[in-house]
Scaffold this motif. Structure first.
Motif, PDB file in Angstrom:
ATOM      1  N   THR A 122       0.809  -1.055   0.123  1.00 45.76           N
ATOM      2  CA  THR A 122      -0.159  -0.102  -0.241  1.00 45.76           C
ATOM      3  C   THR A 122       0.579   1.347  -0.107  1.00 45.76           C
ATOM      4  O   THR A 122       1.870   1.093   0.468  1.00 45.76           O
ATOM      5  CB  THR A 122      -0.995  -0.452   1.360  1.00 45.76           C
ATOM      6  N   ASP A 123       0.981   2.304  -0.824  1.00 49.12           N
ATOM      7  CA  ASP A 123       1.193   3.601  -0.761  1.00 49.12           C
ATOM      8  C   ASP A 123       1.180   4.536  -0.200  1.00 49.12           C
ATOM      9  O   ASP A 123      -0.379   3.913   0.647  1.00 49.12           O
ATOM     10  CB  ASP A 123       1.744   3.781  -2.074  1.00 49.12           C
ATOM     11  N   GLY A 124       1.733   5.061   0.007  1.00 49.42           N
ATOM     12  CA  GLY A 124       0.302   7.087   1.293  1.00 49.42           C
ATOM     13  C   GLY A 124      -0.627   7.229   0.365  1.00 49.42           C
ATOM     14  O   GLY A 124      -1.265   7.816   0.872  1.00 49.42           O
ATOM     15  N   CYS A 125      -1.091   7.407  -0.703  1.00 47.00           N
ATOM     16  CA  CYS A 125      -2.001   7.254  -1.881  1.00 47.00           C
ATOM     17  C   CYS A 125      -3.736   7.139  -0.872  1.00 47.00           C
ATOM     18  O   CYS A 125      -4.419   6.839  -1.414  1.00 47.00           O
ATOM     19  CB  CYS A 125      -2.234   8.110  -2.640  1.00 47.00           C
ATOM     20  N   GLY A 126      -3.251   5.481  -0.026  1.00 48.32           N
ATOM     21  CA  GLY A 126      -4.183   4.140  -0.379  1.00 48.32           C
ATOM     22  C   GLY A 126      -4.378   3.156  -1.449  1.00 48.32           C
ATOM     23  O   GLY A 126      -4.675   2.692  -1.310  1.00 48.32           O
ATOM     24  N   ASN A 127      -3.557   3.020  -2.314  1.00 52.03           N
ATOM     25  CA  ASN A 127      -3.450   2.425  -3.500  1.00 52.03           C
ATOM     26  C   ASN A 127      -2.710   1.153  -3.491  1.00 52.03           C
ATOM     27  O   ASN A 127      -1.458   1.324  -2.010  1.00 52.03           O
ATOM     28  CB  ASN A 127      -2.654   3.231  -4.763  1.00 52.03           C
ATOM     29  N   GLU A 128      -3.595  -0.274  -3.329  1.00 52.63           N
ATOM     30  CA  GLU A 128      -2.537  -0.905  -2.853  1.00 52.63           C
ATOM     31  C   GLU A 128      -2.920  -2.316  -4.311  1.00 52.63           C
ATOM     32  O   GLU A 128      -3.420  -2.638  -4.973  1.00 52.63           O
ATOM     33  CB  GLU A 128      -3.910  -1.789  -2.145  1.00 52.63           C
TER      34      GLU A 128
END
Length: 484
Positions: free
Chosen positions: A23-29
């Motif tokens: 998961t990245d900081g923008c909420g993408n998984e």
């Protein structure tokens, strides 16, 4: 890979799946999966003994076993007791050595052409199929001079069709050397049926002849007559050339009702041996019958001959018990006869009081159907005056031994009843004057499914009945040292 908390997971054998989630900081998984298998890939460790030696035996061969070379074996997963071991001569193959049935090869033999140090491989395999080996050697020696000089060894075995060794058979070897006097040697087989001659002159022509002619009733019963009769009638062929040779009791080269007559006389105690045959016959084990359905179509070899022998020889025979077509003969002391029975065939007899000097007829009615029966009827104060013949029962089915107080019977086929005329030497109760015995002819019957049964008389009187079977008796000791 590390599990939660940084620990290494303990996974069982089999296929597993690992999954990553990112998961990245923008909420993408994003996820990723990967399958993997946990299995045992490590071969076992096997350590050999080195420098073993063996001596050529009188047979001209030296056997060795995988266990002789094993110092120890170990594996990371398989317990030591579950490891499989096998052995081969070095350079004769690859991989874990197995035979044609896939079983480990646990033994080897070396001959006179392999004297000195011989390399071998000792293999170990774990439960997962991983295998490894260690290399060692065996020093093959000829300390008894079997492989060279003036003599060679001739050995072999006498075994039944089922592979059981025939004990205490005499094996005669007559040899004609290239120079000097003829040689006449004799040996007795051991409990495995094996024999050996170590001093056959090199270059000789020889003939090996086995013989055994004792205990003719060994394995012979009325059930054999049932099977021989079915063969003659074409209802159920014996299916083996050796069984057909066994059925040829009079050694005529054919199977006829006269063979049944000869075997029955032996069972009844009228004969003490086969008049025209020996108790055992022998056939060269390597002989191939041209017509297996008729072993008498060509003369089968009962001796084995060789010319100009230079190296150790192995001469094996198939031992055939005359009269025994169902393979119940006991060929050696390592085996025992099967005394188990499946039930009892009862013969109903009307009980009555008899007077001295009276002559009367007694009927014996079988309570169940059977394939046949045999027995000794014990007589106390009675004599046999006559056998009442019918279309199924003849006088030839009985042996009369009035002096011994016995009547023997051997009847094949489903016979519901037979009758005998007796003469009373004294007064008494019939149930106390007749009994079932195995003193001369063993008492037994055969169910419709071929199972062996006991035999007993059931005396009936006034609605009550009394069953009388074989009691405690003193039989002839077996083996009898005074026979032959």
């Amino acid at each position: 890979p590390l599990g939660l908390g940084g620990t290494t997971p303990q996974l069982p054998y089999g296929v597993h799946k690992i999954k990553w989630a990112i998961t990245d900081g923008c909420g993408n998984e994003s996820t990723c999966e990967y399958e993997f298998e946990v299995k045992d890939c490590k071969p076992p460790t096997v350590v050999c003994f080195n420098g073993l030696s063996t001596n050529i035996m009188v047979t001209g061969m030296a056997p060795i076993w995988a266990s002789d070379f094993l110092q120890y074996g170990d594996d990371n997963c398989t317990p030591a007791g579950k490891l499989k071991y096998s052995i081969r001569k070095a350079g004769t193959g690859t991989g874990f050595p197995v035979d044609g049935q896939g079983n480990p090869i646990t033994g080897l033999t070396f001959g006179c052409s392999e004297l000195g140090d011989q390399p071998v491989e000792l293999w170990a395999m774990d439960l997962a199929g991983n295998a490894s080996f260690c290399s060692t050697f065996i020093n093959v020696q000829d300390n008894d001079g079997v492989c060279g000089g003036d003599n060679v060894a001739v050995s072999g075995a006498l075994q039944t069709e089922s592979g059981d060794g025939l004990e205490d058979a005499n094996v005669n070897l007559q040899a004609m050397p290239t120079s000097g006097a003829p040689v006449d040697l004799n040996a007795m087989t051991d409990d495995l049926g094996q024999y050996a001659f170590a001093n056959v002159p090199t270059g000789s022509d020889y003939t090996v002849t086995p013989t055994k002619d004792d205990d003719p009733l060994n394995g012979v019963s009325t059930y054999d007559l049932v099977l021989i009769s079915k063969h003659i009638l074409g209802l159920e062929p014996l299916g083996s050339p050796y069984k057909m040779i066994a059925a040829d009791a009079n050694k005529s080269g054919s199977i006829t009702t006269f063979d049944i007559v000869e075997v029955r006389k032996l069972i009844l105690g009228i004969y003490t041996e086969f008049p025209a045959n020996t108790s055992w016959r022998f056939v060269d084990k390597d002989y191939v019958f041209p017509t297996p359905s008729n072993p008498f179509a060509a003369q089968f070899p009962e001796t084995i001959s060789a010319s100009g022998v230079q190296v150790p020889q192995v001469e094996d025979f198939v031992a055939v018990k005359t009269g025994d077509v169902n393979g119940t003969a006991v060929p050696n002391s390592l085996l025992s006869s099967d005394d188990r029975t499946a039930g009892t065939l009862l013969f109903d007899v009307e009980d009555r009081q008899v007077k001295a000097g009276e002559e009367f007829e007694v009927s014996f009615r079988a309570a169940d159907k059977s394939l046949g029966f045999q027995m000794t009827v014990a007589l106390a104060g009675l004599e046999v005056a006559d056998i009442v013949e019918t279309d199924k029962v003849r006088a030839s089915n009985f042996g009369v031994f009035n002096k011994e107080g016995a009547l023997t019977a051997s009847v094949d086929g489903d016979v519901a009843e037979f009758s005998v005329r007796f003469r009373a030497a004294k007064s008494g109760r019939l149930s106390e004057m007749l009994g079932v015995s195995s003193r001369i002819t063993r008492a037994e019957a055969y169910s419709l499914s071929g199972e062996r049964q006991g035999v007993a008389f059931r005396f009936n009187s006034g609605g009550a009945s009394t069953v009388s079977g074989v009691g405690f008796e003193l039989y002839q000791n077996q083996p009898n040292p005074f026979v032959n």
